[in-house]
Design an enzyme around this catalytic site. Structure first.
Site, PDB file in Angstrom:
ATOM      1  N   CYS A 100      -3.196   0.715   7.098  1.00 31.31           N
ATOM      2  CA  CYS A 100      -3.176   0.173   8.466  1.00 31.31           C
ATOM      3  C   CYS A 100      -3.815   1.148   9.449  1.00 31.31           C
ATOM      4  CB  CYS A 100      -1.736  -0.072   8.906  1.00 31.31           C
ATOM      5  SG  CYS A 100      -0.850  -1.165   7.831  1.00 31.31           S
ATOM      6  N   ASN A 143       0.803  -1.236   0.000  1.00 27.04           N
ATOM      7  CA  ASN A 143       0.000   0.000   0.000  1.00 27.04           C
ATOM      8  C   ASN A 143       0.830   1.278   0.000  1.00 27.04           C
ATOM      9  OD1 ASN A 143       0.859  -0.287   2.623  1.00 27.04           O
ATOM     10  ND2 ASN A 143      -1.149   0.018   3.550  1.00 27.04           N
ATOM     11  N   GLU A 156       5.484  -2.862  11.785  1.00 22.68           N
ATOM     12  CA  GLU A 156       4.159  -2.239  11.799  1.00 22.68           C
ATOM     13  C   GLU A 156       3.204  -3.208  11.147  1.00 22.68           C
ATOM     14  OE1 GLU A 156       3.384   0.891   9.055  1.00 22.68           O
ATOM     15  OE2 GLU A 156       1.245   0.640   9.471  1.00 22.68           O
TER      16      GLU A 156
HETATM   17  O1  G3P Z   1      -0.833   1.206   5.988  1.00 23.83           O
HETATM   18  C1  G3P Z   1       0.373   1.833   6.198  1.00 23.83           C
HETATM   19  C2  G3P Z   1       0.274   2.836   7.297  1.00 23.83           C
HETATM   20  O2  G3P Z   1       1.568   3.227   7.594  1.00 23.83           O
HETATM   21  C3  G3P Z   1      -0.658   3.982   6.928  1.00 23.83           C
HETATM   22  O3  G3P Z   1       0.043   5.150   6.700  1.00 23.83           O
HETATM   23  O4  G3P Z   1       0.227   7.538   6.186  1.00 23.83           O
HETATM   24  O5  G3P Z   1      -1.785   6.293   5.374  1.00 23.83           O
HETATM   25  O6  G3P Z   1      -1.551   6.776   7.790  1.00 23.83           O
HETATM   26  P1  G3P Z   1      -0.811   6.528   6.499  1.00 23.83           P
END
Ligand code: G3P
Length: 494
Positions: free
Chosen positions: A299, A169, A265
């Site tokens: 996430c 992603n 993560e």
């Molecule tokens: O899914 C990866 C996570 O790090 C989301 O990142 O920047 O979309 O909150 P962000």
């Protein structure tokens, strides 16, 4: 630097046969074993990459150890110059990288460009922050019973050879977030990109290479997680692993990795808690942004909204209206598409669809959307969901937000803390004092008050509890994680 710096990454076939990067050369598959990168937009094969062999992995890791010992002796200011040049070239090649990213993972154009620009900015920040990540010295007599005769000089030294595994992603941004701190702190990197996102990662590798990363210090191995994942994480030549991916894969990798430092993560499945939703418009807008960005394949996405009937009855209609107004499902190359392009594979979309159907059969109500067309899932809102339903019990990587009604705030807190995930949570309330108090009761990494959950800004600490991860990311924290302490105690002169 013209775009033709990428010519050596692949041959001229259609679709191109890509090469993996062994640290000093672009290499074709030795045994003709290739894996397709299939665009989620139209299922075209964008390219094929080699599945590297275990012997090739062994050889690359051995060479990486030699390169790391040399790199650790390069001044950090010089390491920074190399990576800042890479940042400049990421910016210079942003249109090409954005176009490839959209095709590879189906990320809407505006979000894809944001990922590339953010990666360059992150890289720059790492090179500056690294100059201030150091050790300390401690006097012996600070502890009772000790005299002043000793002093501990505590240095930060590189972990050694770091295995970096990034997710589909954010195949550029969550690769830079691993490569940059590792290289800045004097490590070598064995880089394993995702299947969808591998091509973008190979372009990123070439930029680092051309910017001056020395031979054998950065190796980009390609292959499916099912092909080489376990071999890599269990390899005795790996000194530390930084991983972003599902909780299931993370738990399995942690078991195989054994006693080495981990920076993981994993899944989020994040809750939003609405209390005395006085600012309904802000609350609803943050929920919409938090739920649907990159079709919910994040996430940090909001997956369920908890609240009393009195609160949810006010917020839900606005979430429906704002979803209809602001979220546009479509081809991610189309500038009119907002947030919701295709999911990464049709099977992923079918899994989300199955959970929606199961939730409805178990009593949930589909208030908006709910339908699948190929890889696409409509922006979907469910009401009267209960926490025993799979749609909210397990992270659902799709554009679906579920409303879960509770009888009390205590019940909501208990439901969040019972989750096997603990990445982030959001609390929407006009009583910030209450928000801060409740934030302290939540077993999650980060709590946002009156904002959508997110990883950025990237210098903030980013961490998960329970099945959501190990260790702390965020620029300063990632730099520290790529080092270990080396105390040297001397007798004070005189
Ligand atoms: O899914 C990866 C996570 O790090 C989301 O990142 O920047 O979309 O909150 P962000």
């Amino acid at each position: 630097m013209p775009d033709d710096i990428f010519a050596e990454l692949h041959d001229n076939q259609t679709p191109p046969l890509y090469r993996w990067f062994n640290g000093h050369a672009w290499v074709e598959s030795k045994n003709g074993h290739y894996k397709d990168v299939v665009s989620p937009i139209d299922h075209t094969v964008l390219g094929k990459f080699p599945v590297v062999t275990t012997a090739e992995i062994d050889d690359a890791i051995a060479r990486a150890h030699g390169a790391q010992r040399l790199w650790a002796r390069v001044e950090i200011t010089k390491r920074g110059k190399v990576l800042r040049l890479a940042a400049d070239w990421i910016r210079e090649h942003e249109p090409l990288l954005t176009t490839l990213l959209i095709k590879e993972i189906g990320k809407p154009a505006d979000e894809a460009k944001d990922e590339i620009v953010r990666s360059a900015d992150m890289l720059d920040y790492y090179t500056h922050e690294a100059l201030h990540v150091g050790g300390e010295q401690l006097p012996s007599d600070a502890f009772p019973g000790y005299d002043q005769s000793k002093i501990s000089i505590i240095e930060r030294v590189p972990q050694g050879v770091v295995l970096a595994i990034s997710p589909f992603n954010y195949p550029v941004n969550l690769s830079v977030s691993k490569l940059a701190p590792a290289l800045m702190m004097g490590n070598a990197v064995i880089f394993k990109p995702p299947t969808n996102g591998a091509l973008s990662a190979l372009y990123l590798t070439q930029i680092f290479r051309k910017a001056g990363v020395p031979d054998d210090l950065l190796v980009t191995v390609t292959g499916g997680g099912e092909d080489i994942g376990d071999y890599l994480v269990g390899h005795p030549g790996i000194n530390m692993i930084t991983f972003t991916g599902s909780s299931q894969v993370g738990k399995s990798a942690a078991k195989i990795a054994g006693m080495i430092p981990l920076l993981f993560e994993c899944g989020g499945n994040n809750a939003a808690l609405v209390i005395n939703g006085c600012d309904i418009e802000t609350t609803a807008l943050e929920i919409v942004k938090g739920a649907y960005s990159f079709a919910g394949q994040r996430c940090t996405a909001i997956k369920y909204v908890l609240g009393l009937d009195s609160d949810l009855d006010k917020v839900l209609p606005r979430v429906v209206a704002l979803t209809q107004e602001k979220i546009k499902m479509g081809d991610p190359r189309d500038p009119g598409t907002k947030s919701v392009g295709p999911l990464i594979t049709e099977s992923a979309a079918k899994e989300v669809e199955a959970r929606i159907v199961a939730a409805q059969q178990a009593g949930a109500k589909i208030v908006l959307g709910g339908k699948r067309q190929g890889n696409y899932i409509e922006p979907t809102i469910l009401d009267h969901v209960t926490m025993d339903m799979e749609i909210v019990r397990i992270e659902t990587f799709g554009p679906v937000v579920s409303f879960v009604r509770v009888k009390s705030i205590e019940e909501a807190i208990d439901l969040i803390n019972r989750s096997t995930y603990g990445l982030q949570a959001a609390i929407y309330t006009c009583d910030e004092g209450l928000g801060i108090k409740l934030a302290g009761e939540l077993d999650v990494g980060t709590v946002w008050i009156n904002n959508k959950p997110q990883r950025g800004p990237d210098h903030f600490p980013f961490l998960g509890t329970k099945g959501s991860g190990v260790g702390v990311q965020g620029i300063k924290y990632s730099l520290e994680a790529m080092t270990r302490l080396k105390p040297i105690i001397i007798n004070k002169p005189g």
